[in-house]
Design an enzyme around this catalytic site. Structure first.
Site, PDB file in Angstrom:
ATOM      1  N   LYS A 174      82.239   8.468   6.899  1.00 12.28           N
ATOM      2  CA  LYS A 174      81.230   8.272   7.493  1.00 12.28           C
ATOM      3  C   LYS A 174      80.440   7.180   6.786  1.00 12.28           C
ATOM      4  O   LYS A 174      80.704   6.589   5.539  1.00 12.28           O
ATOM      5  CB  LYS A 174      80.268   9.472   7.234  1.00 12.28           C
ATOM      6  CG  LYS A 174      81.065  10.693   8.364  1.00 12.28           C
ATOM      7  CD  LYS A 174      80.153  11.937   8.484  1.00 12.28           C
ATOM      8  CE  LYS A 174      80.815  12.915   9.447  1.00 12.28           C
ATOM      9  NZ  LYS A 174      79.653  14.125   9.246  1.00 12.28           N
TER      10      LYS A 174
ATOM     11  N   TYR B 135      79.508  13.024  19.623  1.00 14.55           N
ATOM     12  CA  TYR B 135      78.875  14.299  18.980  1.00 14.55           C
ATOM     13  C   TYR B 135      78.026  14.942  20.059  1.00 14.55           C
ATOM     14  O   TYR B 135      77.256  15.932  19.972  1.00 14.55           O
ATOM     15  CB  TYR B 135      77.962  13.963  18.067  1.00 14.55           C
ATOM     16  CG  TYR B 135      78.554  13.913  16.579  1.00 14.55           C
ATOM     17  CD1 TYR B 135      79.490  14.903  16.138  1.00 14.55           C
ATOM     18  CD2 TYR B 135      78.638  12.820  15.780  1.00 14.55           C
ATOM     19  CE1 TYR B 135      80.170  15.090  14.843  1.00 14.55           C
ATOM     20  CE2 TYR B 135      79.210  12.782  14.314  1.00 14.55           C
ATOM     21  CZ  TYR B 135      79.959  13.609  14.096  1.00 14.55           C
ATOM     22  OH  TYR B 135      80.367  13.604  12.756  1.00 14.55           O
TER      23      TYR B 135
ATOM     24  N   ASN C 257      77.653  14.015   4.904  1.00  8.41           N
ATOM     25  CA  ASN C 257      78.511  14.466   4.238  1.00  8.41           C
ATOM     26  C   ASN C 257      79.920  13.777   4.197  1.00  8.41           C
ATOM     27  O   ASN C 257      80.930  14.425   4.037  1.00  8.41           O
ATOM     28  CB  ASN C 257      78.546  15.981   4.868  1.00  8.41           C
ATOM     29  CG  ASN C 257      78.892  16.015   6.052  1.00  8.41           C
ATOM     30  OD1 ASN C 257      79.298  15.210   6.695  1.00  8.41           O
ATOM     31  ND2 ASN C 257      78.879  17.216   6.847  1.00  8.41           N
TER      32      ASN C 257
ATOM     33  N   HIS D 132      84.293  13.387   8.670  1.00 10.35           N
ATOM     34  CA  HIS D 132      84.616  13.949   9.973  1.00 10.35           C
ATOM     35  C   HIS D 132      85.995  14.467   9.919  1.00 10.35           C
ATOM     36  O   HIS D 132      86.963  13.762   9.591  1.00 10.35           O
ATOM     37  CB  HIS D 132      84.196  13.464  10.919  1.00 10.35           C
ATOM     38  CG  HIS D 132      84.511  14.109  12.395  1.00 10.35           C
ATOM     39  ND1 HIS D 132      83.774  15.150  12.823  1.00 10.35           N
ATOM     40  CD2 HIS D 132      85.777  14.075  13.069  1.00 10.35           C
ATOM     41  CE1 HIS D 132      84.436  15.540  13.782  1.00 10.35           C
ATOM     42  NE2 HIS D 132      85.719  14.709  13.988  1.00 10.35           N
TER      43      HIS D 132
ATOM     44  N   GLU E  23      89.465  13.683  20.253  1.00  9.14           N
ATOM     45  CA  GLU E  23      88.816  12.305  19.411  1.00  9.14           C
ATOM     46  C   GLU E  23      89.749  11.446  19.137  1.00  9.14           C
ATOM     47  O   GLU E  23      89.294  10.380  18.986  1.00  9.14           O
ATOM     48  CB  GLU E  23      88.405  13.324  18.201  1.00  9.14           C
ATOM     49  CG  GLU E  23      87.115  14.431  18.385  1.00  9.14           C
ATOM     50  CD  GLU E  23      87.012  15.203  17.198  1.00  9.14           C
ATOM     51  OE1 GLU E  23      85.878  16.130  17.470  1.00  9.14           O
ATOM     52  OE2 GLU E  23      87.546  15.297  16.292  1.00  9.14           O
TER      53      GLU E  23
HETATM   54  P1  DAT Z   1      81.606  19.634  10.472  1.00  8.62           P
HETATM   55  O1  DAT Z   1      81.385  18.137  10.324  1.00  8.62           O
HETATM   56  O2  DAT Z   1      81.884  20.253   8.958  1.00  8.62           O
HETATM   57  O3  DAT Z   1      82.706  19.798  11.728  1.00  8.62           O
HETATM   58  P2  DAT Z   1      79.670  20.526  12.508  1.00  8.62           P
HETATM   59  O4  DAT Z   1      80.826  20.004  13.611  1.00  8.62           O
HETATM   60  O5  DAT Z   1      79.102  22.042  12.591  1.00  8.62           O
HETATM   61  O6  DAT Z   1      80.098  20.140  10.984  1.00  8.62           O
HETATM   62  O7  DAT Z   1      78.567  19.345  12.539  1.00  8.62           O
HETATM   63  C1  DAT Z   1      78.752  18.115  12.951  1.00  8.62           C
HETATM   64  C2  DAT Z   1      77.665  17.093  11.873  1.00  8.62           C
HETATM   65  O8  DAT Z   1      76.543  17.298  12.256  1.00  8.62           O
HETATM   66  C3  DAT Z   1      78.031  17.663  10.374  1.00  8.62           C
HETATM   67  O9  DAT Z   1      79.289  17.080   9.724  1.00  8.62           O
HETATM   68  C4  DAT Z   1      76.560  17.002   9.828  1.00  8.62           C
HETATM   69  C5  DAT Z   1      75.692  17.336  11.031  1.00  8.62           C
HETATM   70  N1  DAT Z   1      75.086  18.539  10.793  1.00  8.62           N
HETATM   71  C6  DAT Z   1      75.635  19.869  11.076  1.00  8.62           C
HETATM   72  N2  DAT Z   1      74.563  20.949  10.472  1.00  8.62           N
HETATM   73  C7  DAT Z   1      73.715  20.106  10.236  1.00  8.62           C
HETATM   74  C8  DAT Z   1      72.231  20.588   9.777  1.00  8.62           C
HETATM   75  N3  DAT Z   1      71.880  21.790   9.711  1.00  8.62           N
HETATM   76  N4  DAT Z   1      71.489  19.654   9.354  1.00  8.62           N
HETATM   77  C9  DAT Z   1      71.557  18.215   9.498  1.00  8.62           C
HETATM   78  N5  DAT Z   1      72.766  18.105   9.955  1.00  8.62           N
HETATM   79  C10 DAT Z   1      73.850  18.676  10.472  1.00  8.62           C
HETATM   80 MG    MG Z   2      82.583  19.625  13.776  1.00  5.91          MG
END
Ligand code: DAT
Ligand code: MG
Length: 140
Positions: A11, A51, A114, A117, A128
């Site tokens: 990212k 997303y 973070n 992905h 994807e």
């Molecule tokens: P992951 O990337 O671990 O699969 P996810 O699919 O729940 O997690 O969410 C996708 C992305 O969205 C994640 O990498 C970062 C962002 N995100 C998730 N929860 C968030 C939050 N509470 N606040 C801000 N960004 C968030």
């Molecule tokens: Mg995810």
């Protein structure tokens, strides 16, 4: 288990800090092989489309802007049990909860920024991969 493929993104927070090599090393050390890779600048359509599952979440706008903010490296990873293995090497979404030694524990800046992905299951992995790569770009 047979070889499996998963989709990965390094990212913008990681490309900005020039730590793509450190992240790829973690993936390789964990037994995954990069079988496709390209550095791209995500368009708004790509970020929103990729997303779309999160479009009703409060952080969606921020997430899309972040993914467009700097280049990303999109990758296909191959290995035994690659989908779960990649998630294990990445660590929990929130770096504060990520296990020691994982990519997110070592490199992620926040829950939103973070560093990586990874697909969360076989169906999303296939979707994807197809979203970003044509078949001839994947060389196993
Ligand atoms: P992951 O990337 O671990 O699969 P996810 O699919 O729940 O997690 O969410 C996708 C992305 O969205 C994640 O990498 C970062 C962002 N995100 C998730 N929860 C968030 C939050 N509470 N606040 C801000 N960004 C968030
Ligand atoms: Mg995810």
């Amino acid at each position: 288990m047979a070889l499996e493929r998963t989709f990965s993104i390094i990212k913008p927070d990681a490309t900005r800090r020039n730590i793509t090599g450190k992240i790829i090393s973690k993936l390789e050390e964990g037994g995954l092989r990069v079988v496709a890779s390209k550095r791209i600048r995500m368009t708004k359509d790509q970020a929103e489309g990729f997303y779309a599952v999160h479009k009703d979440r409060p952080f969606f706008g921020e997430l899309v802007e972040f993914m467009m903010s700097e280049p990303v490296v999109v990758q296909v990873l191959e290995g035994e049990n690659a989908i779960a293995k990649n998630r294990e090497i990445m660590g929990a979404t929130n770096p504060a909860e990520a296990a020691p030694g994982t990519i997110r524990a070592e490199f992620a800046e926040s829950i939103g920024e973070n560093s990586v992905h990874g697909s969360d299951g076989p169906d999303t992995a296939a979707q994807e991969i197809e979203f970003f790569f044509s078949k001839d770009e994947i060389v196993g």
